[in-house]
Scaffold this active site. Structure first.
Site, PDB file in Angstrom:
ATOM      1  N   SER A  46       0.829  -1.213   0.000  1.00 49.41           N
ATOM      2  CA  SER A  46       0.000   0.000   0.000  1.00 49.41           C
ATOM      3  C   SER A  46       0.859   1.257   0.000  1.00 49.41           C
ATOM      4  O   SER A  46       0.336   2.365  -0.042  1.00 49.41           O
ATOM      5  CB  SER A  46      -0.943   0.005   1.205  1.00 49.41           C
ATOM      6  N   HIS A  47       2.176   1.124   0.040  1.00 49.96           N
ATOM      7  CA  HIS A  47       3.043   2.306   0.054  1.00 49.96           C
ATOM      8  C   HIS A  47       4.130   2.277  -1.021  1.00 49.96           C
ATOM      9  O   HIS A  47       5.106   3.010  -0.935  1.00 49.96           O
ATOM     10  CB  HIS A  47       3.622   2.530   1.452  1.00 49.96           C
ATOM     11  N   ARG A  51       1.096   4.299  -4.551  1.00 50.66           N
ATOM     12  CA  ARG A  51       1.027   5.701  -4.139  1.00 50.66           C
ATOM     13  C   ARG A  51       1.499   6.682  -5.215  1.00 50.66           C
ATOM     14  O   ARG A  51       1.318   7.897  -5.086  1.00 50.66           O
ATOM     15  CB  ARG A  51       1.892   5.920  -2.882  1.00 50.66           C
ATOM     16  N   ALA A 122       5.364   4.498   4.162  1.00 53.90           N
ATOM     17  CA  ALA A 122       5.469   3.752   5.415  1.00 53.90           C
ATOM     18  C   ALA A 122       6.478   4.478   6.322  1.00 53.90           C
ATOM     19  O   ALA A 122       7.278   5.301   5.849  1.00 53.90           O
ATOM     20  CB  ALA A 122       5.934   2.337   5.112  1.00 53.90           C
ATOM     21  N   ALA A 179      -0.571   1.541  11.393  1.00 50.38           N
ATOM     22  CA  ALA A 179      -1.569   2.595  11.546  1.00 50.38           C
ATOM     23  C   ALA A 179      -2.221   2.408  12.913  1.00 50.38           C
ATOM     24  O   ALA A 179      -2.332   1.281  13.407  1.00 50.38           O
ATOM     25  CB  ALA A 179      -2.616   2.457  10.448  1.00 50.38           C
ATOM     26  N   GLY A 186      -4.739   2.856   2.992  1.00 45.12           N
ATOM     27  CA  GLY A 186      -4.137   2.270   1.787  1.00 45.12           C
ATOM     28  C   GLY A 186      -4.463   0.779   1.671  1.00 45.12           C
ATOM     29  O   GLY A 186      -4.762   0.274   0.587  1.00 45.12           O
ATOM     30  N   GLU A 187      -4.434   0.078   2.815  1.00 49.13           N
ATOM     31  CA  GLU A 187      -4.746  -1.364   2.814  1.00 49.13           C
ATOM     32  C   GLU A 187      -6.221  -1.581   2.478  1.00 49.13           C
ATOM     33  O   GLU A 187      -6.578  -2.532   1.776  1.00 49.13           O
ATOM     34  CB  GLU A 187      -4.455  -1.983   4.191  1.00 49.13           C
ATOM     35  N   LYS A 230      -8.470   2.362  23.584  1.00 52.13           N
ATOM     36  CA  LYS A 230      -7.015   2.360  23.818  1.00 52.13           C
ATOM     37  C   LYS A 230      -6.276   2.854  22.565  1.00 52.13           C
ATOM     38  O   LYS A 230      -5.388   3.708  22.643  1.00 52.13           O
ATOM     39  CB  LYS A 230      -6.536   0.955  24.205  1.00 52.13           C
TER      40      LYS A 230
HETATM   41  P1  NDP Z   1      -0.102  -4.091   9.465  1.00 49.42           P
HETATM   42  O1  NDP Z   1      -1.314  -4.244  10.314  1.00 49.42           O
HETATM   43  O2  NDP Z   1      -0.023  -4.871   8.215  1.00 49.42           O
HETATM   44  O3  NDP Z   1       1.196  -4.425  10.318  1.00 49.42           O
HETATM   45  C1  NDP Z   1       1.486  -3.705  11.492  1.00 49.42           C
HETATM   46  C2  NDP Z   1       2.744  -4.230  12.129  1.00 49.42           C
HETATM   47  O4  NDP Z   1       2.448  -5.481  12.750  1.00 49.42           O
HETATM   48  C3  NDP Z   1       3.889  -4.486  11.165  1.00 49.42           C
HETATM   49  O5  NDP Z   1       5.072  -4.077  11.764  1.00 49.42           O
HETATM   50  C4  NDP Z   1       3.832  -6.003  10.959  1.00 49.42           C
HETATM   51  O6  NDP Z   1       5.100  -6.569  10.651  1.00 49.42           O
HETATM   52  C5  NDP Z   1       3.375  -6.463  12.304  1.00 49.42           C
HETATM   53  N1  NDP Z   1       2.663  -7.749  12.261  1.00 49.42           N
HETATM   54  C6  NDP Z   1       1.654  -8.099  11.420  1.00 49.42           C
HETATM   55  N2  NDP Z   1       1.260  -9.356  11.695  1.00 49.42           N
HETATM   56  C7  NDP Z   1       2.024  -9.800  12.722  1.00 49.42           C
HETATM   57  C8  NDP Z   1       2.095 -11.012  13.458  1.00 49.42           C
HETATM   58  N3  NDP Z   1       1.288 -12.034  13.187  1.00 49.42           N
HETATM   59  N4  NDP Z   1       3.017 -11.117  14.432  1.00 49.42           N
HETATM   60  C9  NDP Z   1       3.856 -10.087  14.712  1.00 49.42           C
HETATM   61  N5  NDP Z   1       3.840  -8.908  14.054  1.00 49.42           N
HETATM   62  C10 NDP Z   1       2.931  -8.763  13.072  1.00 49.42           C
HETATM   63  O7  NDP Z   1       0.131  -2.533   9.117  1.00 49.42           O
HETATM   64  P2  NDP Z   1      -0.942  -1.373   8.926  1.00 49.42           P
HETATM   65  O8  NDP Z   1      -1.934  -1.804   7.935  1.00 49.42           O
HETATM   66  O9  NDP Z   1      -1.419  -0.892  10.249  1.00 49.42           O
HETATM   67  O10 NDP Z   1      -0.011  -0.213   8.290  1.00 49.42           O
HETATM   68  C11 NDP Z   1       0.571  -0.411   7.015  1.00 49.42           C
HETATM   69  C12 NDP Z   1       1.505   0.725   6.678  1.00 49.42           C
HETATM   70  O11 NDP Z   1       0.783   1.915   6.442  1.00 49.42           O
HETATM   71  C13 NDP Z   1       2.557   1.088   7.711  1.00 49.42           C
HETATM   72  O12 NDP Z   1       3.809   0.971   7.067  1.00 49.42           O
HETATM   73  C14 NDP Z   1       2.268   2.547   8.062  1.00 49.42           C
HETATM   74  O13 NDP Z   1       3.421   3.340   8.325  1.00 49.42           O
HETATM   75  C15 NDP Z   1       1.604   3.014   6.806  1.00 49.42           C
HETATM   76  N6  NDP Z   1       0.787   4.210   7.011  1.00 49.42           N
HETATM   77  C16 NDP Z   1       1.266   5.433   6.603  1.00 49.42           C
HETATM   78  C17 NDP Z   1       0.511   6.577   6.775  1.00 49.42           C
HETATM   79  C18 NDP Z   1       1.047   7.922   6.405  1.00 49.42           C
HETATM   80  O14 NDP Z   1       0.338   8.906   6.542  1.00 49.42           O
HETATM   81  N7  NDP Z   1       2.271   8.060   5.956  1.00 49.42           N
HETATM   82  C19 NDP Z   1      -0.845   6.522   7.343  1.00 49.42           C
HETATM   83  C20 NDP Z   1      -1.205   5.204   7.800  1.00 49.42           C
HETATM   84  C21 NDP Z   1      -0.432   4.108   7.612  1.00 49.42           C
HETATM   85  P3  NDP Z   1       5.414  -7.118   9.151  1.00 49.42           P
HETATM   86  O15 NDP Z   1       5.600  -5.889   8.300  1.00 49.42           O
HETATM   87  O16 NDP Z   1       6.630  -7.955   9.313  1.00 49.42           O
HETATM   88  O17 NDP Z   1       4.205  -7.918   8.726  1.00 49.42           O
END
Ligand code: NDP
Length: 333
Positions: A46-47, A51, A122, A179, A186-187, A230
């Site tokens: 998604s990034h 984008r 990201a 997030a 994005g997801e 939370k």
């Molecule tokens: P995810 O929910 O996919 O993942 C969140 C974190 O949890 C990651 O570090 C991921 O590691 C980890 N994770 C996922 N599954 C597991 C698991 N089973 N066990 C342990 N750790 C786990 O991410 P989001 O959808 O919340 O966010 C995606 C991206 O969007 C991020 O990079 C964020 O910075 C970006 N974003 C940017 C914004 C901006 O304005 N610039 C706004 C909002 C979001 P891993 O990557 O290894 O799976």
């Protein structure tokens, strides 16, 4: 879904060509293309290229400067303020990260206060770079309202991501990047494009009802914070750190002042770096490793960041959505 196979070099070159055509100078285009390529490489889908059309929209509307030259102000012994010159965050970070790493190695702790920048990537590239320098990194940024505070049906908070990285000298850092919404917008957009549903609790439709249809959330609905009240409190913290603390906009202010071209609004990014060598002294690496070993000994546990780091080992081509490539190709015509 039809896809086209692109090497990492192809992804970089396609991004750079598109950004150069749409007004970026060579330095800005190179840095942003590298960020996009690394997102695709790691599977931060998604990034990555997804984008690029939004980046181009904000270059075309002149909201974002494609020739930004960020400058540094040393505000206090532990604080670096960086004036982003209206550029994309990766360009601002390319100037700010070496400075904050240097400062934190000397001081033990450092704050990088990024202002007048546009973040749509990201956050792991910045926290991971800090951890690769042997420091603990934390970063957060606000966006535009997309998330309803706990109890509400209307948006006020951005998806407000936070990232934390822990250094492991000689090994890959442990990095989480998420997030504070139940899911990044994005997801949700990618899920809508691919025709997947999203879990209940991700968001509400335009009538304030819970839905598993990502299109209903993306078009007029709202996201919910992760973990109820939370996550809502953590999202409020991000507004305060990346907004009030930096003298930058809250998400709701960014919306009022944004030109809604689809690209990232102006805003701030708060980054904190800490030196375990200076704070803990010795043995912090072994001590932290004990925690990771205990965690990994439990069935079903993996460390955050591990999925991306495994993806990174694959240097082969990536399968990119064909419609997206066609859309990007049109941006250089
Ligand atoms: P995810 O929910 O996919 O993942 C969140 C974190 O949890 C990651 O570090 C991921 O590691 C980890 N994770 C996922 N599954 C597991 C698991 N089973 N066990 C342990 N750790 C786990 O991410 P989001 O959808 O919340 O966010 C995606 C991206 O969007 C991020 O990079 C964020 O910075 C970006 N974003 C940017 C914004 C901006 O304005 N610039 C706004 C909002 C979001 P891993 O990557 O290894 O799976």
């Amino acid at each position: 879904m039809s896809t086209i196979s692109l090497t990492l070099e192809d992804i970089y070159n396609l991004s750079k060509k598109t950004l150069l055509f749409n007004g970026c100078d060579n330095q800005n285009a190179s840095i942003l293309s590298d960020t996009i390529m690394r997102a695709e490489r790691d599977g931060s889908l998604s990034h990555g290229l997804f984008r690029l059309p939004a980046y181009v929209a904000s270059l075309r509307s002149k909201k974002v400067k494609g020739n930004a030259k960020p400058t540094i102000e040393n505000k206090a012994p532990g604080v670096i303020r960086i004036l982003g010159d209206g550029g994309f965050a990766p360009i601002v970070l390319s100037v700010g990260l070496p400075a904050i790493i240097d400062l934190t190695k000397k001081n033990g702790v450092g704050v990088l206060a990024i202002t007048n920048s546009h973040h749509m990537a990201a956050l792991w590239p910045e926290t991971e770079a800090i951890a690769e320098a042997g420091l603990v990194g934390f970063a957060c940024t606000a966006y535009k309202p997309m998330v309803a505070p706990a109890g509400a049906k209307q948006s006020l908070f951005g998806t407000n991501p936070i990232s934390f990285a822990w250094p492991r000298p000689g090994k890959t850092p442990v990095v989480y990047d998420m997030a504070t919404a139940s899911m990044a917008m994005g997801e949700v957009q990618v899920a809508a494009r691919e025709g997947h549903s999203v879990p209940l609790g991700t968001g509400l439709n335009k009538d304030g009802k819970e839905t598993t249809n990502p299109s209903e959330i993306a078009d007029g609905g709202v996201l919910l914070p992760f973990g109820g009240y939370k996550g809502s409190a953590i999202s409020m913290m991000v507004e305060l750190l990346a907004g009030a603390l930096l003298g930058e906009w809250f998400s709701f202010e960014a919306k009022e002042l944004d030109n809604n071209d689809g690209g990232p609004p102006k805003g701030g990014e708060f980054i904190l770096a800490m030196s375990p060598d200076k704070i803990a002294g010795q043995n912090w690496e072994e001590h932290a490793d004990q925690l990771f070993e205990k965690m990994l000994a439990l069935e079903g546990v993996r460390l955050p960041g591990e999925r991306r780091h495994k993806n990174r080992l694959n240097l082969g081509p990536r399968e990119i959505n064909k419609e997206l490539i066609e859309k990007i190709n049109k941006l250089s015509e």
